[in-house]
Design a protein around this motif. Structure first.
Motif, PDB file in Angstrom:
ATOM      1  N   THR A 278       0.843  -1.193   0.000  1.00  0.00           N
ATOM      2  CA  THR A 278       0.000   0.000   0.000  1.00  0.00           C
ATOM      3  C   THR A 278       0.879   1.244   0.000  1.00  0.00           C
ATOM      4  OG1 THR A 278      -1.695  -1.163   1.286  1.00  0.00           O
ATOM      5  CG2 THR A 278      -1.864   1.228   1.157  1.00  0.00           C
ATOM      6  N   LEU A 279       0.592   2.148  -0.916  1.00  0.00           N
ATOM      7  CA  LEU A 279       1.279   3.435  -0.996  1.00  0.00           C
ATOM      8  C   LEU A 279       0.298   4.495  -0.501  1.00  0.00           C
ATOM      9  CD1 LEU A 279       2.864   2.963  -4.547  1.00  0.00           C
ATOM     10  CD2 LEU A 279       3.944   2.539  -2.321  1.00  0.00           C
ATOM     11  N   SER A 280       0.479   4.931   0.742  1.00  0.00           N
ATOM     12  CA  SER A 280      -0.515   5.778   1.413  1.00  0.00           C
ATOM     13  C   SER A 280      -0.225   7.268   1.326  1.00  0.00           C
ATOM     14  CB  SER A 280      -0.602   5.381   2.901  1.00  0.00           C
ATOM     15  OG  SER A 280      -0.893   4.013   3.052  1.00  0.00           O
ATOM     16  N   GLN A 281       0.814   7.648   0.598  1.00  0.00           N
ATOM     17  CA  GLN A 281       1.285   9.036   0.640  1.00  0.00           C
ATOM     18  C   GLN A 281       0.285  10.054   0.102  1.00  0.00           C
ATOM     19  OE1 GLN A 281       2.949   6.338  -0.211  1.00  0.00           O
ATOM     20  NE2 GLN A 281       5.145   6.495   0.133  1.00  0.00           N
ATOM     21  N   LEU A 282      -0.666   9.632  -0.711  1.00  0.00           N
ATOM     22  CA  LEU A 282      -1.589  10.580  -1.329  1.00  0.00           C
ATOM     23  C   LEU A 282      -2.873  10.786  -0.531  1.00  0.00           C
ATOM     24  CD1 LEU A 282      -1.347   9.387  -5.056  1.00  0.00           C
ATOM     25  CD2 LEU A 282       0.075  11.074  -3.866  1.00  0.00           C
ATOM     26  N   ILE A 283      -3.093   9.993   0.507  1.00  0.00           N
ATOM     27  CA  ILE A 283      -4.368  10.049   1.224  1.00  0.00           C
ATOM     28  C   ILE A 283      -4.583  11.406   1.882  1.00  0.00           C
ATOM     29  CG2 ILE A 283      -5.747   9.069   3.084  1.00  0.00           C
ATOM     30  CD1 ILE A 283      -4.447   6.375   2.553  1.00  0.00           C
ATOM     31  N   GLN A 284      -3.630  11.828   2.691  1.00  0.00           N
ATOM     32  CA  GLN A 284      -3.830  13.077   3.426  1.00  0.00           C
ATOM     33  C   GLN A 284      -3.969  14.294   2.517  1.00  0.00           C
ATOM     34  OE1 GLN A 284      -1.211  13.733   6.736  1.00  0.00           O
ATOM     35  NE2 GLN A 284      -2.056  15.743   7.192  1.00  0.00           N
ATOM     36  N   PRO A 285      -3.080  14.509   1.536  1.00  0.00           N
ATOM     37  CA  PRO A 285      -3.284  15.694   0.695  1.00  0.00           C
ATOM     38  C   PRO A 285      -4.587  15.659  -0.096  1.00  0.00           C
ATOM     39  CG  PRO A 285      -1.480  14.334  -0.151  1.00  0.00           C
ATOM     40  CD  PRO A 285      -1.816  13.824   1.213  1.00  0.00           C
ATOM     41  N   ALA A 286      -5.062  14.467  -0.476  1.00  0.00           N
ATOM     42  CA  ALA A 286      -6.325  14.387  -1.203  1.00  0.00           C
ATOM     43  C   ALA A 286      -7.501  14.718  -0.295  1.00  0.00           C
ATOM     44  CB  ALA A 286      -6.500  12.999  -1.811  1.00  0.00           C
ATOM     45  N   LEU A 287      -7.485  14.210   0.939  1.00  0.00           N
ATOM     46  CA  LEU A 287      -8.588  14.476   1.862  1.00  0.00           C
ATOM     47  C   LEU A 287      -8.683  15.953   2.226  1.00  0.00           C
ATOM     48  CD1 LEU A 287      -8.412  11.455   4.351  1.00  0.00           C
ATOM     49  CD2 LEU A 287     -10.107  11.847   2.562  1.00  0.00           C
ATOM     50  N   THR A 288      -7.535  16.621   2.275  1.00  0.00           N
ATOM     51  CA  THR A 288      -7.529  18.028   2.676  1.00  0.00           C
ATOM     52  C   THR A 288      -7.461  18.984   1.488  1.00  0.00           C
ATOM     53  OG1 THR A 288      -5.124  17.877   3.003  1.00  0.00           O
ATOM     54  CG2 THR A 288      -6.527  17.542   4.929  1.00  0.00           C
ATOM     55  N   GLY A 289      -7.463  18.432   0.250  1.00  0.00           N
ATOM     56  CA  GLY A 289      -7.463  19.266  -0.940  1.00  0.00           C
ATOM     57  C   GLY A 289      -6.165  20.007  -1.186  1.00  0.00           C
ATOM     58  N   GLU A 290      -5.057  19.479  -0.684  1.00  0.00           N
ATOM     59  CA  GLU A 290      -3.747  20.108  -0.888  1.00  0.00           C
ATOM     60  C   GLU A 290      -3.113  19.507  -2.145  1.00  0.00           C
ATOM     61  OE1 GLU A 290      -1.874  19.192   2.798  1.00  0.00           O
ATOM     62  OE2 GLU A 290      -3.074  20.631   3.942  1.00  0.00           O
ATOM     63  N   TRP A 291      -3.540  19.991  -3.313  1.00  0.00           N
ATOM     64  CA  TRP A 291      -3.178  19.337  -4.564  1.00  0.00           C
ATOM     65  C   TRP A 291      -1.739  19.596  -4.987  1.00  0.00           C
ATOM     66  CZ3 TRP A 291      -6.074  15.511  -5.126  1.00  0.00           C
ATOM     67  CH2 TRP A 291      -7.410  15.565  -4.714  1.00  0.00           C
ATOM     68  N   SER A 292      -1.120  20.654  -4.520  1.00  0.00           N
ATOM     69  CA  SER A 292       0.303  20.843  -4.808  1.00  0.00           C
ATOM     70  C   SER A 292       1.121  19.787  -4.082  1.00  0.00           C
ATOM     71  CB  SER A 292       0.753  22.250  -4.398  1.00  0.00           C
ATOM     72  OG  SER A 292       0.546  22.467  -3.015  1.00  0.00           O
ATOM     73  N   ASP A 293       0.734  19.462  -2.855  1.00  0.00           N
ATOM     74  CA  ASP A 293       1.401  18.397  -2.110  1.00  0.00           C
ATOM     75  C   ASP A 293       1.124  17.045  -2.759  1.00  0.00           C
ATOM     76  OD1 ASP A 293       2.874  17.160  -0.088  1.00  0.00           O
ATOM     77  OD2 ASP A 293       1.139  16.958   1.230  1.00  0.00           O
TER      78      ASP A 293
END
Length: 363
Positions: A278-293
């Motif tokens: 599992t590559l979880s690195q995108l979960i937090q920025p996606a949930l918070t809408g931080e698309w640059s991150d």
């Protein structure tokens, strides 16, 4: 034969931003793995109001988890994954009998006309802070005969044997939404709301929250309940699992072997027969809408993960892999083999990540 399933939660960009976001990315290895899949990608759409996100449902479907008793016929019987007992054992806690739920100290904020659950990762409680809140809340649970157990700073456990018909939602499925839709429902829901309200009132003027507010940090003003499970023995399966996401570490007990916090080179060196990464690195920025991150994290995954995986297949150290890419309402699955990689006439492309027509469900 060595095979690896790679779960990439929130690897699908939001439809309204997809073309702009993908235009910013340079992902030749991922684009090659996708374009040269042995068959076209398979898409599945999920209910927008589901009590678990697509990647959470897919992940738990790979293991034989126990389930709560069925609810009455005709009722919504979708539930959050039954992870509480497995999570307890993963933390070295006893879960030999009873029905248990996971509890997370949380921050709920007021939107224009409803309440919204904030990403629980942003609460950032230290162990000392969490124990301070736990000790304050403990008498409230004792008064109603509920056993409350401390797990770690972000996760506690509640025993409620008579709540086995209670439907709950994962915190990530709830995050950013009106919590009324995702609140627990069914057997025990009124008792839980009463207890939750009492905790909220107790913590409202708690000295810890006063200190956090003065420091410009989120207050901890609620608890989120999910993951109800009945204690029963784990039956290990045949999968090797790597780097399970937050809240799902207990699934390692249902695997042949489980590893946490290891790099892709170690995953490849393990030559898993039926591995799951599992590559979880995108979960937090996606949930918070931080698309640059989100862009930065995905670009990093290209060099640290997808390029080494492509090279491992070309060098015969990995025979095949499957990509399972999700967003908040869809999964996209495709498989690539060493043989399919030889389709040199297919140019690398990320077009598979673009949304389909809204009416499309299964392809």
């Amino acid at each position: 034969m060595s095979h690896l399933d790679i779960l990439l939660p929130f690897g699908l960009p939001p439809p309204e931003l997809a073309r702009d976001l993908l235009r910013e990315l340079k992902l030749p290895a991922l684009a090659t793995l996708m374009a040269r899949a042995k068959t076209g990608p398979r898409r599945q759409a999920f209910d927008d109001f589901a009590r678990a996100l697509p990647h959470e449902m897919w992940l738990t479907s790979q293991f034989s988890l126990p389930a709560f008793e069925p609810v009455a016929p005709g009722q919504d019987n979708q539930n959050s994954p039954a992870l509480a007992c497995a999570a307890m054992r993963a933390m070295g806690l006893s879960a030999e009998k009873g029905a248990w739920f996971m509890l997370h100290p949380a921050h709920i904020h007021i939107a224009r006309d409803h309440l919204v659950l904030t990403d629980i990762r942003q609460v950032g409680l230290s162990d000392a802070e969490s124990r301070e809140l736990f000790d304050a809340a403990l008498p409230l649970f004792a008064e109603v005969g509920r056993e409350l157990v401390y797990g770690d700073a972000g996760t506690w456990f509640l025993r409620a044997d008579d709540w086995q018909g209670l439907l709950s939602s994962t915190p990530d499925a709830t995050c950013g939404h009106n919590i009324d839709i995702w609140m627990p429902k069914g057997s025990g829901d009124q008792a839980w709301r009463k207890l939750q309200n009492e905790v909220q009132m107790l913590w409202f003027a708690h000295p810890l929250n006063e200190r956090r507010e003065m420091q410009g940090r989120q207050t901890v003003n609620s608890l989120w309940l999910w993951g109800g499970a009945v204690a029963q023995p784990c039956v290990p399966g045949q999968r090797e699992v790597f780097n399970l996401p937050d809240g799902f570490a207990g699934l390692g007990q249902y695997a042949k072997a489980a590893y946490a916090g290891i790099g892709i080179s170690e995953v490849i060196a393990a030559r898993p027969g039926h591995g799951l990464l599992t590559l979880s690195q995108l979960i937090q920025p996606a949930l918070t809408g931080e698309w640059s991150d989100w862009l930065q994290q995905l670009q990093t995954l290209e060099s640290t993960c997808f390029a080494p995986l492509l090279q491992a297949m070309q060098q015969r150290r990995l025979d095949s892999l499957s990509l399972i890419v999700t967003d908040s309402g869809h999964t996209l699955e495709m498989s690539t083999t060493r043989l399919s990689l030889k389709k040199f006439w297919l140019k690398p492309a990320l077009t598979g990540l673009l949304p389909l027509h809204p009416s499309s469900h299964l392809l």
